[in-house]
Structures are given as structure tokens and as C-alpha cells.
Design an enzyme around this catalytic site. Structure first.
Site, PDB file in Angstrom:
ATOM      1  N   PHE A  61      -4.548  -7.293   3.652  1.00  0.00           N
ATOM      2  CA  PHE A  61      -5.699  -8.223   3.312  1.00  0.00           C
ATOM      3  C   PHE A  61      -6.374  -7.799   2.090  1.00  0.00           C
ATOM      4  CE2 PHE A  61      -6.531 -10.722   7.581  1.00  0.00           C
ATOM      5  CZ  PHE A  61      -5.393 -11.225   7.706  1.00  0.00           C
ATOM      6  N   GLU A  82       7.991 -12.123   0.259  1.00  0.00           N
ATOM      7  CA  GLU A  82       8.422 -10.548   0.222  1.00  0.00           C
ATOM      8  C   GLU A  82       9.683 -10.749  -0.177  1.00  0.00           C
ATOM      9  OE1 GLU A  82       8.136  -8.324   3.546  1.00  0.00           O
ATOM     10  OE2 GLU A  82       8.443  -6.398   2.543  1.00  0.00           O
ATOM     11  N   HIS A  86       7.697  -5.463   5.128  1.00  0.00           N
ATOM     12  CA  HIS A  86       6.367  -5.671   5.666  1.00  0.00           C
ATOM     13  C   HIS A  86       6.539  -6.586   6.851  1.00  0.00           C
ATOM     14  CE1 HIS A  86       2.045  -5.490   6.220  1.00  0.00           C
ATOM     15  NE2 HIS A  86       1.956  -6.818   5.859  1.00  0.00           N
ATOM     16  N   LYS A 117       8.466  -4.940  12.859  1.00  0.00           N
ATOM     17  CA  LYS A 117       7.586  -5.510  13.488  1.00  0.00           C
ATOM     18  C   LYS A 117       7.902  -6.551  14.590  1.00  0.00           C
ATOM     19  CE  LYS A 117       3.944  -5.066   9.819  1.00  0.00           C
ATOM     20  NZ  LYS A 117       4.912  -4.517   8.730  1.00  0.00           N
ATOM     21  N   HIS A 126       2.393  -5.660  14.982  1.00  0.00           N
ATOM     22  CA  HIS A 126       1.988  -5.559  13.631  1.00  0.00           C
ATOM     23  C   HIS A 126       0.769  -4.464  13.822  1.00  0.00           C
ATOM     24  CE1 HIS A 126       0.345  -5.162   9.666  1.00  0.00           C
ATOM     25  NE2 HIS A 126       0.197  -6.249   9.420  1.00  0.00           N
ATOM     26  N   CYS A 175      -3.546  -3.427   6.132  1.00  0.00           N
ATOM     27  CA  CYS A 175      -2.231  -3.241   6.773  1.00  0.00           C
ATOM     28  C   CYS A 175      -1.466  -2.330   5.664  1.00  0.00           C
ATOM     29  CB  CYS A 175      -1.597  -4.641   6.817  1.00  0.00           C
ATOM     30  SG  CYS A 175      -2.765  -5.810   7.851  1.00  0.00           S
TER      31      CYS A 175
END
Lengths: 78, 421
Positions: B406, B321, B311, B342, B347, B170
Site C-alpha cells: 500500500f 504483476e 507477490h 500466499k 498474506h 506489504c
């Protein structure tokens, strides 16, 4: 023979996205119909699938035109 | 190092095909989520997604035939098609169509994807199992490889410079833009076409991310409410698809040809969590160091940040975050707006960072912060403005865009309003 020719031409038209009138028996897949080497591999696979024949790699290398394909499949089926 | 600016953008998104239609719908608070009907989801816990609209009756729908001949479409996965389309748009927007060999060599491509052609891999697997290896298409591999977006774009436009592709889950889109900007800054290219594309909304894509417990499953009957970053009732991300591509250009090169400069890429940070394959480190250390590096490279203090495109995936990680951002900005928090787009488009995985960089650039251009939809009840209190539900007009000269992937891979970009000096 004409049935095989029609089915071969139909596959060529679909796979290469070309106009039907260009798909004559003398038309070369690469020189006249815009195929590249991967397209011809896929065409041979499509012929094998459609006609239930196996086209070995060395035979596939000799199938350069629409007419070559029709001839090969006709003899393989007879 | 040489300065790098954005001179063109191209977007294929769940809100439509095109940068401006996507942006105006984003600012208008539209939501791209819907129930998946393209394939059977009855046995998958996550049954919703933010799909690119393809119904021709919808204004701004994506029509594959506009970008690639049908016979060529058969040879590529959808993520490549999206990437090619967005790159075409970006180059057109930038007015950059290199014809001379010198200009072609000066122009490179760096477009990545997070997971690439999952669906095509599954289909080829079925073919291999059911019909044998002689039926596996010669286009199976070149139609699935992630770097084949960069390859296709290079071939279509004659771009002979560096040809590269990023794969960092991502963070892909942000890394692609950051790394491409660096190639320009170091003098390896004058222009780079950079970004990310993704099209993983398919049975195995949903099944796989659902198995990781990453997807929202509680809002299958109200898809537009599912992506709700920072909200206490969030339960996972909503998968999106699409592509976002920018044209990056060395400043003098852009000025010399009179290009329209949208924003400057002034900072880029990268870090690794060294923690877990899917979860971010709980102290937010990786995110913090990544943002800190980007600010240092940009030569700015936290107080200079106006907008942060978070994010913010609508997972438990949102608060990590947010904590890292609070630690970074300290007392400057009250002056900052931070939103997660998002909440609108889901996403986009490997395309997310590039999409959000485009949104950050447009936030600077238009002095408006896009909203965080569905933020009814923030889970934690913060003095940072999370732009709940409605876009906010405000001065935005500096934007920070975060992406975390990830594997614990993090990327932050700092974009600035372009100023001579």
C-alpha cells in the site's frame, strides 16, 4: 493488614513472575525481585486498581519494597 | 560492493513454528487457512485467516513460553513475540552467537512490520476511555512500537551494530532484507538479522482491511479455497500472520567461520508507483521498474531467472504483476516457474516479503518450486508456469521475489545459488 499484605504479594508475584518465597516485606522490587523502572510503574498501577486508592507520583517514588507498598496502602485505606 | 549471503533462517508461519516444518508442509501443498474462532467475526465480512497454530496437540505448534517468559509476554504485542522467536531461530540456524564486543558491534538488526501492534493499541484505547490515562500501561508504547522487534532482538543477543526497522506495508520484509544486505555490502555491518513480523489477525485488523475491500469474503465456509492467486474466482487476500527472519552475512565473514551458505542475495530493486494509496498502477510500471533494477544490480538477464516468488495476493492485482513479469522476461517466459505461496499461508503483510525470500532461498537449495494452490482456472493465459496446485521439481539457481505494498511501494530481491568466483 494481613489481607492487604497477601493481596500486595499476590500482585507482585503475578506481575514480576517471581517465586512466592522471595516476596518478603523487606524485598526490594528492583534490587531483589528483578523489576525495572517500568515494572514498578505498572506495579503501582496494579495496586491502585486492586485497592481503589490513588498513589501520587511522589508517593510512588518512595515505595521501593513490598513492605513499603503494604504500609502505604494500609494507611491510605485507614 | 561486498557480497552478501544468507546463513540462517527462522520462521513462524501459519503452517507451523520452524523453517523446515513450514517448508515441507508448503511443498506438500498444505493450506493454513481456517475460520477465525479466537474472536467474534460474525459482523465482519471476512471471517477467515491463516493463523499461526498454537494448539499444543498440533505438531509444530507455536508455544509462546518457548521463546519468552510469561511475564515478559504481557509487555509485548504478538508481532514482537513472533519476531523475537524467528530471530532466535535464525541466529541458532546460522550458528552465530557473538560474544566479543567486536563481533557484537559488527552485527546489526533490521526487522520491520507492516502495521504493528493494532490489537494492543485498540485495547489501550479502551483503557484510556474507560479508566483514564493513569491506567495506561508503561509497556503500552514499548510493546507496540514496530522497531521494538529490532530492539528486543538486539537486547536479547547483545547485537550492537546498526539497529533499524522498516515500515513499508506489504513490502516491509523484502525491503528489510534488501536494505540490510546493502548495509553489509557498504561495510556498515558484517552480519545483519533481517526480516519482518506481523500479527494483525484481530477484529480491527480484519475490519480495516475488509473496509479497503482487500480481503476475500466469498469463501468463509471453505477457507482453504479462499486464497487463489491468478484464478478467475479469486476475490481478495486471506490475512496471515507470523514472522520470517534471515541472518545475512558478508561472504568472506561467512566463509571464514565455515557457515552454511543457503543462498546469495545478489540483487535488490525498489520503486514507487506514484499512483494510488491501495491499488497498483494498472500498467504495472512500478513493479516492472523494481524487478528491472533488481536484475541490473544482480547483473543477470531475464533468461537466467528460474523461479519467481510472486507477490500474488489473490486480488485483481495478480494480473497486473503477471503482465509486468511478462514484459520484463519477454521470450524467456517459457523457462520460468512463478508461484504465489500466499495460496498456502495467506498474506503475512509486513512479514510476507521476508517469508517469501526464505522460500525462494529454499527453492534454490532444494531445486523445487512451491505450488500455487487453488489455481483451477487461470484468469489469463501465459506461457509462464504458474505451478498450479502441486510443487514442481526443477533446476532453480536464480530466484526473484516480489513484494508490493500500500502506498505504491515496491521491492524485488534476486537470490542466487552461491558459487565461488
Amino acid at each position: 493488614m494481613s489481607d492487604i499484605a497477601d493481596r500486595v504479594k499476590k500482585i507482585v508475584i503475578e506481575h514480576l513472575g517471581v517465586d512466592a518465597e522471595k516476596v518478603t516485606e523487606s524485598a526490594s522490587f528492583i534490587d531483589d525481585l528483578g523489576a525495572d523502572s517500568l515494572d514498578t510503574v505498572e506495579l503501582v498501577m496494579a495496586f491502585e486498581e486492586e485497592f481503589g486508592v490513588e498513589i501520587p507520583d511522589d508517593a510512588a517514588d518512595t515505595i521501593l519494597t513490598v513492605g513499603d507498598a503494604i504500609k502505604y496502602i494500609s494507611s491510605a485505606q485507614s | 560492493m561486498r557480497r552478501v549471503v544468507i546463513t540462517g533462517t527462522g520462521v513462524v508461519s501459519p503452517l507451523g513454528c520452524g523453517t523446515e516444518i513450514t517448508w515441507s508442509r508448503l511443498i506438500g501443498g498444505q493450506n493454513g487457512a481456517s475460520r477465525v474462532t479466537a474472536f467474534d467475526v460474525s459482523d465482519i465480512p471476512a471471517q477467515i485467516a491463516c493463523s499461526v497454530p498454537t494448539d499444543p496437540s498440533v505438531e509444530g505448534a507455536f508455544n509462546p513460553d518457548d521463546w519468552m517468559e510469561p511475564k515478559e509476554q504481557r509487555k509485548v504485542d504478538k508481532f514482537i513475540l513472533f519476531g523475537v522467536a524467528a530471530a532466535d531461530m535464525a541466529l541458532k540456524d546460522a550458528g552465530w552467537n557473538p560474544q566479543s564486543r567486536e563481533d557484537q558491534i559488527a552485527t546489526g538488526v533490521m526487522i520491520g512490520s507492516g502495521v504493528g501492534g493494532l490489537e494492543g493499541i485498540v485495547e489501550a484505547g479502551y483503557t484510556l476511555r474507560d479508566k483514564g490515562p493513569r491506567r495506561v500501561s508503561p509497556f503500552f508504547i514499548p510493546g507496540r512500537l514496530i522497531n521494538l522487534i529490532s530492539g528486543q532482538v538486539s537486547i536479547r543477543h547483545g547485537l550492537r551494530g546498526p539497529n533499524h526497522a522498516v515500515v513499508t506495508a506489504c513490502s516491509t520484509g523484502a525491503h528489510a532484507i534488501g536494505d540490510a544486505a546493502r548495509l553489509i555490502a557498504l561495510g556498515d555491518a558484517e552480519v545483519m538479522v533481517a526480516g519482518g513480523a506481523e500479527a494483525a489477525i484481530c477484529r480491527i485488523g480484519l475490519a480495516g482491511f475488509a473496509a479497503c475491500k482487500a480481503l476475500s469474503t466469498a469463501y468463509n465456509d471453505t477457507p482453504e479455497r479462499a486464497s487463489r492467486p491468478y484464478d478467475r474466482d479469486r476475490d481478495g487476500f486471506v490475512m496471515g500472520e507470523g514472522a520470517a527472519i534471515v541472518v545475512l552475512e558478508e561472504l568472506e565473514h561467512a566463509l571464514a567461520r565455515g557457515a552454511n551458505i543457503i543462498a546469495e542475495v545478489s540483487g535488490y530493486g525498489l520503486s514507487g508507483d506514484a499512483y494510488h494509496i491501495t491499488a497498483p498502477s494498472e500498467d504495472g510500471d512500478g513493479a516492472y521498474r523494481c524487478m528491472q533494477m533488481a536484475l541490473k544490480r544482480a547483473g543477470i538477464t531475464p533468461a537466467e531467472i528460474d523461479y519467481i516468488n510472486a507477490h500474488g495476493t489473490s486480488t485483481m492485482a495478480d494480473t497486473i504483476e503477471l503482465g509486468a513479469v511478462e514484459r520484463l522476461v519477454g521470450e524467456a517466459a517459457d523457462g520460468i516457474s512463478m508461484s504465489s505461496t500466499k495460496s498456502s499461508i495467506g498474506h503475512l503483510l509486513g512479514a510476507a516479503g521476508a517469508m517469501e525470500a526464505v522460500f525462494s532461498a529454499l527453492a534454490i537449495r532444494d531445486n523445487v518450486a512451491p505450488p500455487t494452490l487453488n489455481l483451477d482456472n487461470p484468469e489469463v493465459e501465459t506461457t509462464i508456469d504458474l505451478v498450479p496446485k502441486v510443487a514442481r521439481k526443477r533446476k532453480i539457481d536464480v530466484a526473484l521475489s516480489n513484494s508490493f505494498g500500500f502506498g505504491g511501494t515496491n521491492a524485488s530481491l534476486v537470490l542466487k545459488r552461491f558459487q565461488h568466483q
